[in-house]
Design a protein around this motif. Structure first.
Motif, PDB file in Angstrom:
ATOM      1  N   VAL A  66       7.502  54.444  57.184  1.00 55.21           N
ATOM      2  CA  VAL A  66       7.967  55.825  57.346  1.00 55.21           C
ATOM      3  C   VAL A  66       6.781  56.784  57.387  1.00 55.21           C
ATOM      4  O   VAL A  66       6.687  57.656  58.271  1.00 55.21           O
ATOM      5  CB  VAL A  66       8.932  56.207  56.206  1.00 55.21           C
ATOM      6  CG1 VAL A  66       9.291  57.688  56.276  1.00 55.21           C
ATOM      7  CG2 VAL A  66      10.194  55.358  56.276  1.00 55.21           C
ATOM      8  N   GLN A  67       5.850  56.648  56.441  1.00 54.68           N
ATOM      9  CA  GLN A  67       4.701  57.552  56.366  1.00 54.68           C
ATOM     10  C   GLN A  67       3.788  57.393  57.574  1.00 54.68           C
ATOM     11  O   GLN A  67       3.394  58.388  58.207  1.00 54.68           O
ATOM     12  CB  GLN A  67       3.923  57.290  55.068  1.00 54.68           C
ATOM     13  CG  GLN A  67       4.665  57.654  53.808  1.00 54.68           C
ATOM     14  CD  GLN A  67       4.826  59.152  53.648  1.00 54.68           C
ATOM     15  OE1 GLN A  67       4.010  59.926  54.144  1.00 54.68           O
ATOM     16  NE2 GLN A  67       5.872  59.575  52.961  1.00 54.68           N
ATOM     17  N   SER A 123       3.207  59.617  64.970  1.00 58.01           N
ATOM     18  CA  SER A 123       3.976  60.417  65.926  1.00 58.01           C
ATOM     19  C   SER A 123       3.482  61.860  65.947  1.00 58.01           C
ATOM     20  O   SER A 123       3.496  62.513  66.994  1.00 58.01           O
ATOM     21  CB  SER A 123       5.462  60.372  65.570  1.00 58.01           C
ATOM     22  OG  SER A 123       5.696  60.918  64.279  1.00 58.01           O
ATOM     23  N   PHE A 124       3.031  62.354  64.780  1.00 59.85           N
ATOM     24  CA  PHE A 124       2.461  63.704  64.735  1.00 59.85           C
ATOM     25  C   PHE A 124       1.211  63.799  65.592  1.00 59.85           C
ATOM     26  O   PHE A 124       1.017  64.776  66.341  1.00 59.85           O
ATOM     27  CB  PHE A 124       2.142  64.090  63.292  1.00 59.85           C
ATOM     28  CG  PHE A 124       1.417  65.392  63.140  1.00 59.85           C
ATOM     29  CD1 PHE A 124       2.082  66.600  63.312  1.00 59.85           C
ATOM     30  CD2 PHE A 124       0.069  65.421  62.823  1.00 59.85           C
ATOM     31  CE1 PHE A 124       1.416  67.807  63.175  1.00 59.85           C
ATOM     32  CE2 PHE A 124      -0.602  66.624  62.688  1.00 59.85           C
ATOM     33  CZ  PHE A 124       0.079  67.825  62.864  1.00 59.85           C
ATOM     34  N   GLY A 183       4.484  55.989  60.464  1.00 60.92           N
ATOM     35  CA  GLY A 183       5.190  56.342  61.689  1.00 60.92           C
ATOM     36  C   GLY A 183       5.232  57.842  61.914  1.00 60.92           C
ATOM     37  O   GLY A 183       5.034  58.323  63.035  1.00 60.92           O
ATOM     38  N   TYR A 184       5.474  58.587  60.823  1.00 60.31           N
ATOM     39  CA  TYR A 184       5.487  60.048  60.944  1.00 60.31           C
ATOM     40  C   TYR A 184       4.107  60.574  61.328  1.00 60.31           C
ATOM     41  O   TYR A 184       3.981  61.432  62.204  1.00 60.31           O
ATOM     42  CB  TYR A 184       5.939  60.671  59.633  1.00 60.31           C
ATOM     43  CG  TYR A 184       5.686  62.158  59.554  1.00 60.31           C
ATOM     44  CD1 TYR A 184       6.502  63.064  60.226  1.00 60.31           C
ATOM     45  CD2 TYR A 184       4.612  62.668  58.818  1.00 60.31           C
ATOM     46  CE1 TYR A 184       6.274  64.424  60.172  1.00 60.31           C
ATOM     47  CE2 TYR A 184       4.369  64.021  58.761  1.00 60.31           C
ATOM     48  CZ  TYR A 184       5.209  64.901  59.434  1.00 60.31           C
ATOM     49  OH  TYR A 184       4.960  66.247  59.377  1.00 60.31           O
ATOM     50  N   LEU A 185       3.070  60.056  60.652  1.00 58.27           N
ATOM     51  CA  LEU A 185       1.715  60.541  60.908  1.00 58.27           C
ATOM     52  C   LEU A 185       1.263  60.198  62.321  1.00 58.27           C
ATOM     53  O   LEU A 185       0.655  61.032  63.022  1.00 58.27           O
ATOM     54  CB  LEU A 185       0.749  59.951  59.879  1.00 58.27           C
ATOM     55  CG  LEU A 185      -0.681  60.489  59.886  1.00 58.27           C
ATOM     56  CD1 LEU A 185      -0.681  61.995  59.675  1.00 58.27           C
ATOM     57  CD2 LEU A 185      -1.517  59.810  58.811  1.00 58.27           C
ATOM     58  N   ASP A 211      -3.088  65.341  56.149  1.00 56.20           N
ATOM     59  CA  ASP A 211      -3.262  63.886  56.114  1.00 56.20           C
ATOM     60  C   ASP A 211      -3.076  63.328  54.726  1.00 56.20           C
ATOM     61  O   ASP A 211      -2.814  62.144  54.568  1.00 56.20           O
ATOM     62  CB  ASP A 211      -4.658  63.521  56.633  1.00 56.20           C
ATOM     63  CG  ASP A 211      -4.814  62.018  56.778  1.00 56.20           C
ATOM     64  OD1 ASP A 211      -3.986  61.401  57.470  1.00 56.20           O
ATOM     65  OD2 ASP A 211      -5.747  61.456  56.192  1.00 56.20           O
TER      66      ASP A 211
END
Length: 313
Positions: free
Chosen positions: A268-269, A275-276, A271-273, A312
């Motif tokens: 989750v972490q 995609s950001f 993937g979010y970073l 980050d």
């Protein structure tokens, strides 16, 4: 110094402090700018960060959990997954991490240009604001070509480094240097991420994401399969670790479940970073450029480095 001798620097009147100048055209004395403390060349120089050490520990735990606990319990064709995980994912994560942390991300001018003195800075200010980029003072300046690049917007003054860096560069207070196309300062790498090491940073995120996906998938499969065929896992535990009985498989399930939970959190972490940063690439901007456009970070009392570290970390 730009001039061979300070006595050769022309005497020009210092501009009054109240003049409406560009906010970046300031000269911080060494006593206050912290530059005398030295420049952090890479993430392994000087004091290590707690997050940096934590990343090593997490990578080691993930490696041990997979290779010691999960690998011996794999069914066929688990060898393919095992070889891909240990032969590619883990080495790739280590290589990209070290490459990003060891990279010298400073703007080239930080080391190639001599630091300007206050008198030389006053000459630059006089040329820019009084003479309006004209006259013999500019024509006879030893760094005339550099000043013309400043005039044309290719370079700008750094109040701390006392040199003219590329316009997209920003000064990183944590590493005490201007970083070319600085994206952010990452505590996990203990280094500033910029044009030189940004691709290593992105590759590290991608590798760690798929490493976590593999670990979660294998953990979930083994956790469910241990209820469907407990005899297989009891036999493997007895053969590998010389432990027997139902208690051993219960402990195995507990460790596998915990590993799956942390792998899912990492997915989750990361993937979010990731995609950001894909969004930033599509916008053709950096983390600093993105957050400086946000109203909450446009407050003049908020330092850029303080605002960016949150992203980050």
């Amino acid at each position: 110094m730009v001039y061979a001798n300070q006595a050769d620097v022309p005497d020009v009147p210092r501009l009054p402090e109240y003049m409406p100048l560009d906010g970046r055209d300031m000269f911080q004395d060494d006593e206050y700018d912290g530059h005398k403390n030295g420049i952090k060349v890479n993430g392994f120089q000087g004091q290590w960060q707690m997050y940096q050490i934590g990343s090593w520990i997490l990578l080691f735990i993930q490696l041990m959990n997979f290779s010691v606990l999960m690998a011996p319990m794999m069914r066929d064709p688990g060898d393919v997954i095992l070889q891909f995980y240990l032969g590619f994912c883990i080495p790739a994560a280590i290589v990209t991490y070290c490459a990003c942390s060891l990279a010298q991300s400073a703007d080239y001018a930080v080391f190639s240009q001599p630091r300007w003195s206050r008198k030389e800075f006053d000459v630059y200010m006089h040329i820019k604001y009084v003479l309006k980029w004209q006259g013999p003072l500019l024509d006879n300046h030893p760094d005339r070509d550099l000043l013309l690049e400043v005039k044309n917007g290719y370079r700008r003054w750094c109040t701390t480094c006392h040199v003219f860096v590329l316009t997209p560069s920003y000064h990183c207070n944590a590493t005490n240097k201007c970083v070319e196309q600085m994206d952010h300062y990452c505590k996990w790498f203990n280094n500033a991420v910029g044009a030189v090491n940004y691709h290593y940073f992105a590759l590290f995120l991608l590798v760690c994401f798929w490493t976590s996906v593999i670990q979660f998938a294998v953990s979930l499969y083994q956790f469910i399969d241990s209820f469907l065929d407990p005899a297989f896992y009891q036999a493997r535990l007895a053969l590998t670790y010389n432990v027997y009985g139902h208690t051993s498989i219960d402990w195995f399930r507990a460790f596998i479940f915990i590993g799956a939970f942390f792998a899912m959190a990492a997915i989750v972490q990361l993937g979010y970073l990731f995609s950001f940063h894909i969004m930033l690439a599509r916008m053709k901007t950096t983390t600093i450029g993105y957050w400086m456009q946000r109203p909450a970070v446009c407050d003049p009392d908020v330092e850029v480095d303080d605002a960016v570290e949150v992203i980050d970390d």
